[in-house]
Design a protein around this motif. Structure first.
Motif, PDB file in Angstrom:
ATOM      1  N   ASN A 178     -77.799  12.628  -6.431  1.00 34.82           N
ATOM      2  CA  ASN A 178     -78.861  11.647  -6.238  1.00 34.82           C
ATOM      3  C   ASN A 178     -80.100  12.093  -7.019  1.00 34.82           C
ATOM      4  O   ASN A 178     -80.721  13.108  -6.694  1.00 34.82           O
ATOM      5  N   GLU A 179     -80.444  11.313  -8.048  1.00 30.23           N
ATOM      6  CA  GLU A 179     -81.540  11.678  -8.939  1.00 30.23           C
ATOM      7  C   GLU A 179     -82.483  10.501  -9.143  1.00 30.23           C
ATOM      8  O   GLU A 179     -82.071   9.345  -9.094  1.00 30.23           O
ATOM      9  N   VAL A 180     -83.755  10.838  -9.392  1.00 31.60           N
ATOM     10  CA  VAL A 180     -84.774   9.858  -9.722  1.00 31.60           C
ATOM     11  C   VAL A 180     -85.526  10.361 -10.953  1.00 31.60           C
ATOM     12  O   VAL A 180     -86.027  11.484 -10.959  1.00 31.60           O
ATOM     13  N   PHE A 181     -85.590   9.525 -11.983  1.00 29.81           N
ATOM     14  CA  PHE A 181     -86.325   9.851 -13.201  1.00 29.81           C
ATOM     15  C   PHE A 181     -87.561   8.958 -13.266  1.00 29.81           C
ATOM     16  O   PHE A 181     -87.451   7.733 -13.159  1.00 29.81           O
ATOM     17  N   LEU A 208     -92.136   3.837 -15.592  1.00 35.90           N
ATOM     18  CA  LEU A 208     -90.727   3.465 -15.688  1.00 35.90           C
ATOM     19  C   LEU A 208     -89.906   4.371 -14.786  1.00 35.90           C
ATOM     20  O   LEU A 208     -90.129   5.586 -14.744  1.00 35.90           O
ATOM     21  N   MET A 209     -88.953   3.784 -14.087  1.00 37.24           N
ATOM     22  CA  MET A 209     -88.098   4.564 -13.186  1.00 37.24           C
ATOM     23  C   MET A 209     -86.633   4.319 -13.504  1.00 37.24           C
ATOM     24  O   MET A 209     -86.258   3.229 -13.958  1.00 37.24           O
ATOM     25  N   LYS A 210     -85.856   5.337 -13.267  1.00 32.95           N
ATOM     26  CA  LYS A 210     -84.408   5.233 -13.369  1.00 32.95           C
ATOM     27  C   LYS A 210     -83.845   5.909 -12.122  1.00 32.95           C
ATOM     28  O   LYS A 210     -83.965   7.115 -11.967  1.00 32.95           O
ATOM     29  N   CYS A 211     -83.263   5.112 -11.234  1.00 35.02           N
ATOM     30  CA  CYS A 211     -82.819   5.605  -9.935  1.00 35.02           C
ATOM     31  C   CYS A 211     -81.298   5.615  -9.862  1.00 35.02           C
ATOM     32  O   CYS A 211     -80.646   4.610 -10.160  1.00 35.02           O
ATOM     33  N   PHE A 212     -80.776   6.750  -9.468  1.00 34.13           N
ATOM     34  CA  PHE A 212     -79.352   6.889  -9.158  1.00 34.13           C
ATOM     35  C   PHE A 212     -79.257   7.456  -7.744  1.00 34.13           C
ATOM     36  O   PHE A 212     -79.022   8.649  -7.549  1.00 34.13           O
ATOM     37  N   LEU A 213     -79.484   6.573  -6.765  1.00 31.58           N
ATOM     38  CA  LEU A 213     -79.566   6.975  -5.366  1.00 31.58           C
ATOM     39  C   LEU A 213     -78.533   6.221  -4.542  1.00 31.58           C
ATOM     40  O   LEU A 213     -78.300   5.030  -4.754  1.00 31.58           O
ATOM     41  N   SER A 214     -77.953   6.904  -3.592  1.00 33.58           N
ATOM     42  CA  SER A 214     -76.961   6.301  -2.700  1.00 33.58           C
ATOM     43  C   SER A 214     -77.653   5.539  -1.576  1.00 33.58           C
ATOM     44  O   SER A 214     -78.791   5.837  -1.202  1.00 33.58           O
ATOM     45  N   GLY A 215     -76.937   4.572  -1.034  1.00 35.14           N
ATOM     46  CA  GLY A 215     -77.425   3.851   0.137  1.00 35.14           C
ATOM     47  C   GLY A 215     -78.606   2.949  -0.158  1.00 35.14           C
ATOM     48  O   GLY A 215     -78.745   2.381  -1.243  1.00 35.14           O
ATOM     49  N   MET A 216     -79.482   2.814   0.846  1.00 32.39           N
ATOM     50  CA  MET A 216     -80.690   1.980   0.739  1.00 32.39           C
ATOM     51  C   MET A 216     -81.907   2.867   0.969  1.00 32.39           C
ATOM     52  O   MET A 216     -82.507   2.870   2.048  1.00 32.39           O
ATOM     53  N   PRO A 217     -82.326   3.644  -0.023  1.00 32.90           N
ATOM     54  CA  PRO A 217     -83.433   4.587   0.165  1.00 32.90           C
ATOM     55  C   PRO A 217     -84.786   3.887   0.175  1.00 32.90           C
ATOM     56  O   PRO A 217     -84.964   2.817  -0.411  1.00 32.90           O
TER      57      PRO A 217
END
Length: 438
Positions: A178-181, A208-217
């Motif tokens: 789980n990463e956030v850029f 600018l964001m790039k989200c690779f997160l599981s579920g509903m964060p």
């Protein structure tokens, strides 16, 4: 002010009606004839996308080989109308396999009528999200044989999106890591006098964001903006921490941001879309840290010679550096020959743009470099016109530096499963309209 459209028409390039929908009875069915006669046949389609004929206004846009025309009989929001057209075309493409042209419309009459009834009610735009509409309009469009785009996958767990809670993110997403850029990208716009005084300066930025997160964060972003820090200190009943604060102007957010919470707590809280998106845009006019200062000296020695001396100093930190620095110094059109002396980089004369182009691949911070050039001009018999001396222009990129001083104080991620996340934050400042008068 809403659109309040009376009718919408889809026409081919000959002016034939492919499909139309009347939403109000305040216009007649012959409105399309007026559009063909007064606009299409006069060959003025490209002059202005808004025309008024009689008591009606026509907003039109060409997509591929199709004209989409919205007819209104009252005062309406033009920007909202064109935004509706763009979003509607995106919706149609998602059903037609990525194609939107005359053939796609002819092959999907029934589906288009059904969609037009859903996306506009009595002339007022409604929900145009493809993800939500596909939950209850499940009919598949006839795909063009030339379209290679795969069909969109159905969105699982429809309840949350039908209620409108989170229409930009689907449930069930899962990632191993789980990463956030987070990228803060700023453009500096400057107009400086030849003596080094700032005449006009501002910074336009975007996050600018790039989200690779599981579920509903649920994410919460903290910046060093003045209003946010003051509100946080009031809520926590303690003085704000010392340090540079900035004032953000003209802030616009992505639809995922909770505006109610931002207005009350001045915090940026949101459930992010999956993948890459633009979280917010802003502008800053006060307290701008200029990355470069340029001091030019141009001497015209008679009618056939010029001396050009340019000194460039980097103002950012010594541990930083700029990349791709380009300084363009204008010279007269009758330039014949040039010779250079530079302390860093390379310089040459570009006759196509009438400029001396000085390029420095890597420019360290807190350093100074100079360029001296001798320019020989062609002497002409014609009457000499005074050279108006266009401004010097700069291009550059400075990683890990923000001209506004904006900093991310924290980025918090909450998710019911409690997984750990990795956050990456990157800053970069670019040249917008960075000009120095000679």
């Amino acid at each position: 002010m809403p659109v309040s459209a009376s009718a919408i028409y889809f026409l081919n390039l000959r002016g034939d009606v492919l499909i139309n929908r009347l939403y109000r009875d305040d216009v007649g069915g012959n409105m399309v004839d007026a559009f063909r006669t007064h606009i299409m046949q006069t060959k003025e389609m490209g002059t202005c996308p808004v025309r008024q004929i009689g008591g009606c206004s026509f907003f039109y846009m060409r997509i591929s080989n199709v004209y989409i025309v919205i007819v209104v009989s009252s005062n309406a929001n033009v920007a909202c109308a064109f935004k509706f057209v763009v979003e509607a075309v995106t919706l149609f493409k998602s059903y037609f396999g990525g194609a939107f042209d005359e053939d796609a419309i002819r092959n999907n009459f029934v589906l288009i009528y059904e969609l037009l009834d859903e996306i506009m009610d009595f002339g007022y735009p409604q929900n145009l999200s493809p993800e939500i509409l596909k939950l209850y309009i499940t009919q598949e469009g006839v795909r063009s044989p030339f379209s290679s785009k795969p069909a969109d996958k159905p969105v699982p767990n429809a309840t949350l999106q039908v209620t409108g809670a989170v229409g930009w993110r689907r449930e069930g997403l899962a990632y191993k890591k789980n990463e956030v850029f987070l990228d803060i990208v700023e453009s500096v716009n400057l107009l400086m006098s030849s003596k080094g005084s700032v005449l006009r300066c501002d910074v336009t930025g975007k996050i600018l964001m790039k989200c690779f997160l599981s579920g509903m964060p649920d994410l919460k972003l903290g910046l060093n903006d003045k209003i946010g820090l003051e509100k946080e200190s009031q809520l926590k009943s303690r003085p704000a921490k010392s340090g540079k604060t900035i004032e953000l102007d003209d802030v616009t957010f992505h639809q995922c941001v909770n505006l109610t919470r931002f207005n009350s707590e001045k915090t940026v809280s949101f459930v992010p879309p999956d993948g890459e998106f633009e979280l917010m845009k802003y502008r800053i006019t006060e307290g701008v840290n200029l990355p470069f200062r340029v001091l030019p000296t141009i001497k015209e020695l008679g009618r056939t010679r010029m001396e050009v001396n340019v000194k460039v100093k980097s103002v950012f930190g010594a541990k930083m550096f700029a990349l791709g620095v380009v300084i363009k110094i204008p010279v007269p059109k009758q330039t014949a020959k040039t010779s250079f002396q530079v302390t860093s980089g390379r310089a040459k004369y570009n006759a196509a743009i009438d400029c001396l182009v000085w390029k420095i691949r890597k420019f360290p911070g807190q350093t100074e470099t100079t360029m001296s050039a001798e320019v020989e001009l062609i002497s002409t018999m014609a009457e000499k016109k005074s050279w108006n001396r266009p401004p010097i222009q700069m291009e550059f990129q400075v990683p890990m530096f923000t001209a506004s001083g904006l900093r991310v104080r924290f980025l918090k991620v909450w998710e019911k499963s409690g997984y750990n996340t990795v956050e990456w934050v990157r800053y970069i400042t670019k040249a917008g309209s960075y000009e120095i008068r000679c």
